[in-house]
Design a protein around this motif. Structure first.
Motif, mmCIF file in Angstrom:
data_model
loop_
_atom_site.group_PDB
_atom_site.id
_atom_site.type_symbol
_atom_site.label_atom_id
_atom_site.label_comp_id
_atom_site.label_asym_id
_atom_site.label_seq_id
_atom_site.Cartn_x
_atom_site.Cartn_y
_atom_site.Cartn_z
ATOM 1 N N ARG A 48 0.847 -1.201 0.000
ATOM 2 C CA ARG A 48 0.000 0.000 0.000
ATOM 3 C C ARG A 48 0.881 1.249 0.000
ATOM 4 O O ARG A 48 1.263 1.760 1.065
ATOM 5 N N PRO A 49 1.212 1.761 -1.173
ATOM 6 C CA PRO A 49 2.139 2.896 -1.251
ATOM 7 C C PRO A 49 1.570 4.198 -0.698
ATOM 8 O O PRO A 49 2.320 5.116 -0.363
ATOM 9 N N SER A 50 0.245 4.303 -0.593
ATOM 10 C CA SER A 50 -0.368 5.554 -0.136
ATOM 11 C C SER A 50 -0.258 5.759 1.372
ATOM 12 O O SER A 50 -0.447 6.869 1.878
ATOM 13 N N LYS A 51 0.061 4.717 2.093
ATOM 14 C CA LYS A 51 0.165 4.813 3.550
ATOM 15 C C LYS A 51 1.354 5.687 3.937
ATOM 16 O O LYS A 51 2.451 5.556 3.386
ATOM 17 N N PRO A 58 9.587 9.156 0.740
ATOM 18 C CA PRO A 58 8.563 8.577 -0.154
ATOM 19 C C PRO A 58 9.129 8.092 -1.483
ATOM 20 O O PRO A 58 8.563 7.179 -2.105
ATOM 21 N N THR A 63 5.988 -0.546 -5.188
ATOM 22 C CA THR A 63 5.153 -1.750 -5.080
ATOM 23 C C THR A 63 5.738 -2.901 -5.894
ATOM 24 O O THR A 63 5.213 -4.009 -5.865
#
Length: 429
Positions: A48-51, A58, A63
């Motif tokens: 989950r890259p948005s976490k 960042p 992923t």
């Protein structure tokens, strides 16, 4: 000192992975001094890259774990995603592309450790996994390095914090299993689905790893006998206390008396209060090692959690990075003995059996005859009765597990035996 940093990639950034990243950052100067070169976090593979991941650039997040391990400029991969796949493929791919691996993956090491070690050797890489067993407790390295010149005969331990917390709560408060499990869940010691812990799967994987290292032989997860602890009752604890014992879920790895085979098993057992493992409380782990020259050794500490497990990962990371600088590899797989793993029936121990029987003359004689016919010697008997029903508790001398199984099967066929309420092994004496 080398100035070019050693590049480290993380596979997984959950509780353990995020703590590894934090320590790499906050202890960067110390790690550089201990290794002889700086270490740099070069990539982090997540689902989950948005976490939001505090303290992690960042731009390092991806992923695409496969692309990360194939980069070719990564020196060490830290695998903390768990499970069999894709972890297995990612680790072997990392070896092929020049990286050594530090893993906390007990299930994978227990199932495919031999193949992974072979792949590491083929490509001249390291495979370290101290964090796969007992969290922060230094255990794997002492077994395969400090005791490399000794002969280990037995490893007996509490290697799952969740189950120890539950059993300790039942012992100290008199709570039933479900009540103790609910408390463990509320406090964060038990997962929403605690099956892997309470049914012994987690401990069995660790037992396989420990047995393989201790006895220098191949022991897979399927070789480990396993019983869970969901059937342990308050009545069992009451019986244990009358015997001067408590109950623990134990991982037990033993070399046969003749040295020609080994056994590995996980199950609840009564142990005397005088044994060091009896005093292990809460979610702590402890492992008792018996070796010919060293004698009895005890390893104790927190066996799970982000910080303790990350500590073990970082210890392996330092060792692997040092090896990288020295252009060498550390101790690998040692399975030269090729000892067979015996079935549970060959295990010899004492037993505590609780029977519900008819309260009438001759019952005890019938029960004693069945034990005698199967070659199981009785140590003590305790009987209580009321209104035509009775409870009969039998504690045996040491006997093969197969003999006890035959005894219990025969007892169930007696008209005077209403049921077998509980069977528990007695260890540590």
């Amino acid at each position: 000192m080398r100035t070019r940093p050693l590049k480290v990639a993380l596979l997984g950034c959950g509780v353990v992975g995020s703590e590894v990243a934090r320590i790499m950052t906050t202890h960067a100067e110390d790690l550089t001094a201990r290794i002889g070169a700086p270490v740099e976090l070069a990539g982090v593979a997540v689902r989950r890259p948005s976490k939001v991941r505090e303290g992690i650039d960042p731009s390092l997040i991806t992923t695409d774990a496969t692309a990360l391990v194939k980069r070719g400029d990564i020196d060490v991969i830290v695998e903390v995603i768990g499970g069999i796949e894709p972890a297995r493929t990612l680790i072997t791919t990392a070896f092929e592309h020049g990286a050594s691996v530090v893993s906390a993956n007990k299930a994978l090491i227990a199932q495919d450790g031999a193949a992974l070690h072979a792949a590491a050797v083929e490509h001249g890489r390291d495979l370290y996994y101290e964090a796969a067993v007992a969290g922060a407790i230094p255990l794997i390295r002492p077994l395969r390095e400090s005791l490399a010149g000794d002969k280990v005969n037995r490893v007996l331990g509490i290697v799952n914090g969740t189950t120890n917390f539950i059993l300790d709560a039942m012992d100290t408060t008199g709570a039933g299993y479900q009540e103790a499990l609910d408390e463990a869940t509320a406090l964060g010691y038990a997962e929403a689905d605690p099956t892997a812990d309470v049914e012994g799967f987690d401990a069995a994987a660790k037992a396989a790893i420990l047995a393989g290292i201790a006895f220098h032989t191949r022991v897979r997860l399927d070789d480990v006998y396993r019983e869970g602890m969901t059937e342990v009752t308050a009545a069992d604890f009451a019986s244990a206390k009358r015997m001067g014992c408590t109950i623990k879920l134990l991982a037990i790895c033993e070399r046969a008396a003749d040295g020609e085979s080994v056994t590995a098993r996980v199950h609840p057992a009564m142990i005397p209060l005088s044994h060091p493992l009896a005093s292990v409380r809460g979610a702590y782990n402890a492992v008792f090692v018996e070796a010919e020259a060293a004698g009895q050794l005890m390893f104790y500490g927190p066996g799970a959690g982000g910080s303790p497990t990350a500590s073990a990962v970082l210890g392996d990371l330092v060792a692997v990075c040092r090896n990288k600088l020295a252009e060498s590899t550390g101790p690998g797989d040692s399975a030269y003995t090729q000892l067979p793993v015996s079935s549970m029936g060959a295990v010899v121990t004492r037993f505590h059996i609780s029977l519900d029987v008819a309260d009438k003359p001759g019952v005890l004689a019938q029960v004693a005859t069945v034990f005698s016919e199967h070659g199981v010697s009785i140590d003590t008997v305790r009987q209580t009765g009321k209104d035509g029903e009775a409870s009969l508790v039998v504690v045996t001398h040491r006997a093969p597990d197969a003999a006890l199984t035959g005894t219990v099967d025969a007892l169930r066929k007696l008209d005077t035996v209403r049921g077998v309420a509980s069977i528990m092994r007695v260890e540590g004496e």
